[in-house]
Design a protein around this motif. Structure first.
Motif, PDB file in Angstrom:
ATOM      1  N   SER A  50       0.861  -1.294  -0.001  1.00  0.00           N
ATOM      2  CA  SER A  50      -0.050   0.126   0.071  1.00  0.00           C
ATOM      3  C   SER A  50       0.948   1.324  -0.018  1.00  0.00           C
ATOM      4  O   SER A  50       0.483   2.162  -0.593  1.00  0.00           O
ATOM      5  CB  SER A  50      -0.959   0.062   1.322  1.00  0.00           C
ATOM      6  N   VAL A  51       1.953   1.171   0.566  1.00  0.00           N
ATOM      7  CA  VAL A  51       2.717   2.348   0.818  1.00  0.00           C
ATOM      8  C   VAL A  51       3.955   2.438  -0.267  1.00  0.00           C
ATOM      9  O   VAL A  51       4.374   3.091  -0.907  1.00  0.00           O
ATOM     10  CB  VAL A  51       3.679   2.491   2.156  1.00  0.00           C
ATOM     11  N   LEU A  52       4.484   1.195  -0.808  1.00  0.00           N
ATOM     12  CA  LEU A  52       5.599   0.975  -1.447  1.00  0.00           C
ATOM     13  C   LEU A  52       5.300   0.538  -3.213  1.00  0.00           C
ATOM     14  O   LEU A  52       6.087   0.013  -3.681  1.00  0.00           O
ATOM     15  CB  LEU A  52       6.606   0.112  -1.073  1.00  0.00           C
ATOM     16  N   LYS A  53       4.094   0.617  -3.405  1.00  0.00           N
ATOM     17  CA  LYS A  53       3.413  -0.024  -4.663  1.00  0.00           C
ATOM     18  C   LYS A  53       4.264   0.436  -5.975  1.00  0.00           C
ATOM     19  O   LYS A  53       4.328  -0.146  -6.916  1.00  0.00           O
ATOM     20  CB  LYS A  53       1.972   0.192  -4.743  1.00  0.00           C
ATOM     21  N   ASN A  54       4.802   1.719  -5.702  1.00  0.00           N
ATOM     22  CA  ASN A  54       5.634   2.366  -6.993  1.00  0.00           C
ATOM     23  C   ASN A  54       6.936   2.131  -6.832  1.00  0.00           C
ATOM     24  O   ASN A  54       7.616   2.935  -7.674  1.00  0.00           O
ATOM     25  CB  ASN A  54       4.995   3.832  -6.916  1.00  0.00           C
ATOM     26  N   TYR A  55       7.434   1.453  -5.851  1.00  0.00           N
ATOM     27  CA  TYR A  55       8.953   1.374  -5.573  1.00  0.00           C
ATOM     28  C   TYR A  55       9.330  -0.109  -5.769  1.00  0.00           C
ATOM     29  O   TYR A  55       8.535  -1.053  -5.738  1.00  0.00           O
ATOM     30  CB  TYR A  55       9.123   1.681  -4.155  1.00  0.00           C
ATOM     31  N   PRO A  56      10.626  -0.312  -6.529  1.00  0.00           N
ATOM     32  CA  PRO A  56      10.896  -1.735  -6.662  1.00  0.00           C
ATOM     33  C   PRO A  56      11.185  -2.302  -5.502  1.00  0.00           C
ATOM     34  O   PRO A  56      11.806  -2.026  -4.652  1.00  0.00           O
ATOM     35  CB  PRO A  56      12.449  -1.498  -7.461  1.00  0.00           C
ATOM     36  N   ILE A  57      10.681  -3.567  -5.416  1.00  0.00           N
ATOM     37  CA  ILE A  57      10.621  -4.710  -4.417  1.00  0.00           C
ATOM     38  C   ILE A  57      11.460  -5.854  -4.594  1.00  0.00           C
ATOM     39  O   ILE A  57      10.914  -6.643  -5.445  1.00  0.00           O
ATOM     40  CB  ILE A  57       9.312  -4.950  -3.703  1.00  0.00           C
ATOM     41  N   LEU A  58      12.614  -6.374  -3.814  1.00  0.00           N
ATOM     42  CA  LEU A  58      13.210  -7.362  -4.284  1.00  0.00           C
ATOM     43  C   LEU A  58      13.194  -8.540  -2.865  1.00  0.00           C
ATOM     44  O   LEU A  58      13.289  -8.079  -1.924  1.00  0.00           O
ATOM     45  CB  LEU A  58      14.789  -7.297  -4.562  1.00  0.00           C
ATOM     46  N   LYS A  59      12.311  -9.861  -3.324  1.00  0.00           N
ATOM     47  CA  LYS A  59      12.039 -10.477  -2.186  1.00  0.00           C
ATOM     48  C   LYS A  59      13.108 -11.501  -2.211  1.00  0.00           C
ATOM     49  O   LYS A  59      13.280 -12.295  -3.154  1.00  0.00           O
ATOM     50  CB  LYS A  59      10.655 -10.913  -2.383  1.00  0.00           C
ATOM     51  N   LEU A  60      13.822 -11.792  -0.864  1.00  0.00           N
ATOM     52  CA  LEU A  60      14.617 -12.870  -0.739  1.00  0.00           C
ATOM     53  C   LEU A  60      14.277 -13.822   0.258  1.00  0.00           C
ATOM     54  O   LEU A  60      13.888 -13.484   1.309  1.00  0.00           O
ATOM     55  CB  LEU A  60      15.962 -12.311  -0.337  1.00  0.00           C
ATOM     56  N   GLU A  61      14.943 -14.946  -0.058  1.00  0.00           N
ATOM     57  CA  GLU A  61      14.780 -15.964   1.085  1.00  0.00           C
ATOM     58  C   GLU A  61      15.822 -15.778   2.326  1.00  0.00           C
ATOM     59  O   GLU A  61      17.042 -15.516   1.946  1.00  0.00           O
ATOM     60  CB  GLU A  61      15.135 -17.533   0.337  1.00  0.00           C
ATOM     61  N   ALA A  62      15.430 -15.746   3.566  1.00  0.00           N
ATOM     62  CA  ALA A  62      16.217 -15.549   4.615  1.00  0.00           C
ATOM     63  C   ALA A  62      16.986 -16.917   4.848  1.00  0.00           C
ATOM     64  O   ALA A  62      16.829 -17.272   5.852  1.00  0.00           O
ATOM     65  CB  ALA A  62      15.684 -15.037   5.658  1.00  0.00           C
ATOM     66  N   THR A  63      18.008 -17.351   4.026  1.00  0.00           N
ATOM     67  CA  THR A  63      18.783 -18.575   4.392  1.00  0.00           C
ATOM     68  C   THR A  63      20.125 -18.331   4.303  1.00  0.00           C
ATOM     69  O   THR A  63      20.675 -17.469   3.878  1.00  0.00           O
ATOM     70  CB  THR A  63      18.392 -19.627   3.470  1.00  0.00           C
ATOM     71  N   GLU A  64      20.970 -19.229   5.418  1.00  0.00           N
ATOM     72  CA  GLU A  64      22.460 -19.119   4.996  1.00  0.00           C
ATOM     73  C   GLU A  64      22.834 -19.370   3.356  1.00  0.00           C
ATOM     74  O   GLU A  64      23.809 -18.722   3.406  1.00  0.00           O
ATOM     75  CB  GLU A  64      22.775 -19.974   5.908  1.00  0.00           C
ATOM     76  N   GLU A  65      22.261 -19.932   2.835  1.00  0.00           N
ATOM     77  CA  GLU A  65      22.587 -20.324   1.494  1.00  0.00           C
ATOM     78  C   GLU A  65      22.614 -18.977   0.555  1.00  0.00           C
ATOM     79  O   GLU A  65      23.371 -18.441  -0.205  1.00  0.00           O
ATOM     80  CB  GLU A  65      21.766 -21.411   0.712  1.00  0.00           C
TER      81      GLU A  65
END
Length: 354
Positions: A50-65
């Motif tokens: 709702s706030v960041l819809k116009n901004y690039p978002i990178l989603k990452l797995e929070a893993t040691e790998e």
């Protein structure tokens, strides 16, 4: 608000109750790119989008790998492809793994960019969010690459903690206990009282977090680059990290630290630095924060644990460097030979921990 002096820039920790309010504040004057733990995004997708819809978002797995040197190249490339430039801001939302990734990227991309951190785990909120460090894995070597580069701003949103599983909470409490053991008897007693109220009073966890940050602030402002007094913040970590790697990370980091604190105290007892009574009292105090993970440890793992201890980056001149204790608030850096000293005492500890 907690303000921290750094050789890079002064930054502060600010408490904000609502995620949307923090995000709205961040985007006012910043060209924002977002790096977020994908699980956090899934839980909080509505306020984030709702706030960041116009901004690039990178989603990452929070893993040691994912937190490896090899896996970060695509992240750098994606940011550049999306148009990240020197005057942009990287907003990092997540726990310790995402924080390490965000800190490392921010410290080396264009030789340093602005970044803002919203830590979402207790461990990150109470400890790692301040102090400037990033730690990145390379192949099978844990946390051997890293930088110093603090966020430009940190926002604490305590409501994140309500969605954490119990072991995530206990993991954070391990670092809180460590910091108060370092600080001294008065702070340790105050923490113990807050811990008694913890399960029924959510405000107590907020007090525990802010008190822990204020304790750590003293050490990092005196020794930001970990050359002297800050070393004692590694109390419990030499052994805790070895337990994590030897069990293929079945032991969460903060719980590994708690077991590491107990191990360091066992070593201290065996070396005549504290009494057996002190060790036994601390063991009883720590039990609720590490059981049943002590069952992961046994003498069959001795060689794996020793290998992890041997790889600790604090070691010098062929000696194992660890932080031991003369009692609450009285820590000491001690160098020991791996064989026979560390090996023999560790073997004794593994035989009694269960």
């Amino acid at each position: 608000m907690i303000a921290i002096q750094s050789k890079f820039h002064t930054y502060s920790v600010e408490v904000i109750e609502i995620l949307e309010d923090a995000l709205s504040k961040i985007v006012i004057d910043n060209k924002v790119f977002v790096l977020v733990d994908e699980n956090v995004f899934n839980l909080y997708s509505h306020p984030i989008e709702s706030v960041l819809k116009n901004y690039p978002i990178l989603k990452l797995e929070a893993t040691e790998e994912q937190k490896s040197f090899e896996r970060l190249t695509p992240v750098f490339v994606k940011l550049l492809e999306l148009g990240f430039r020197k005057d942009c801001t990287l907003l990092v939302i997540g726990g310790g793994v995402i924080q390490d990734i965000g800190c490392f990227i921010s410290s080396v991309l264009f030789r340093g960019i602005k970044w803002i951190l919203i830590p979402t785990t207790l461990l990150a909120q109470c400890d790692s969010c301040i102090g400037s460090k990033s730690s990145i894995n390379i192949q099978n070597y844990k946390n051997q690459i890293g930088t110093f580069y603090p966020p430009h701003q940190i926002y604490l949103i305590f409501s994140f903690l309500k969605s954490l599983p119990e072991d995530e909470i206990r993991s954070g409490l391990g670092e809180i206990i460590k910091l108060n053991l370092l600080s001294g008897a008065s702070d340790f007693e105050k923490m113990s009282e807050n811990l008694k109220k913890f399960s029924s009073n959510f405000i107590s966890i907020q007090n525990l977090i802010l008190d822990a940050l204020n304790i750590k602030k003293v050490f990092i402002e005196k020794d930001e680059f970990d050359k002297g007094i800050r070393n004692i913040l590694n109390y419990g970590h030499t052994f805790g990290h070895a337990y994590e790697s030897a069990t293929n990370y079945r032991i969460p980091h903060g719980i590994g630290v708690t077991l590491g604190i107990l191990t360091a105290t066992f070593f201290s007892w065996k070396l005549g630095m504290v009494s057996q009574e002190y060790y036994n009292d601390l063991m009883q105090f720590l039990k609720p924060y590490y059981e049943p993970y002590n069952q992961e440890l046994n003498p069959d793992l001795l060689d794996h644990i020793l290998q992890g201890i041997k790889l600790d980056k604090k070691n010098q001149g062929g000696l194992i460097v660890c932080i031991l204790t003369n009692g609450v608030g009285k820590m000491e850096k001690v160098s020991l030979p791996l064989e026979p000293d560390v090996k023999n005492v560790m073997n004794d500890f593994l035989r009694i921990i269960n």
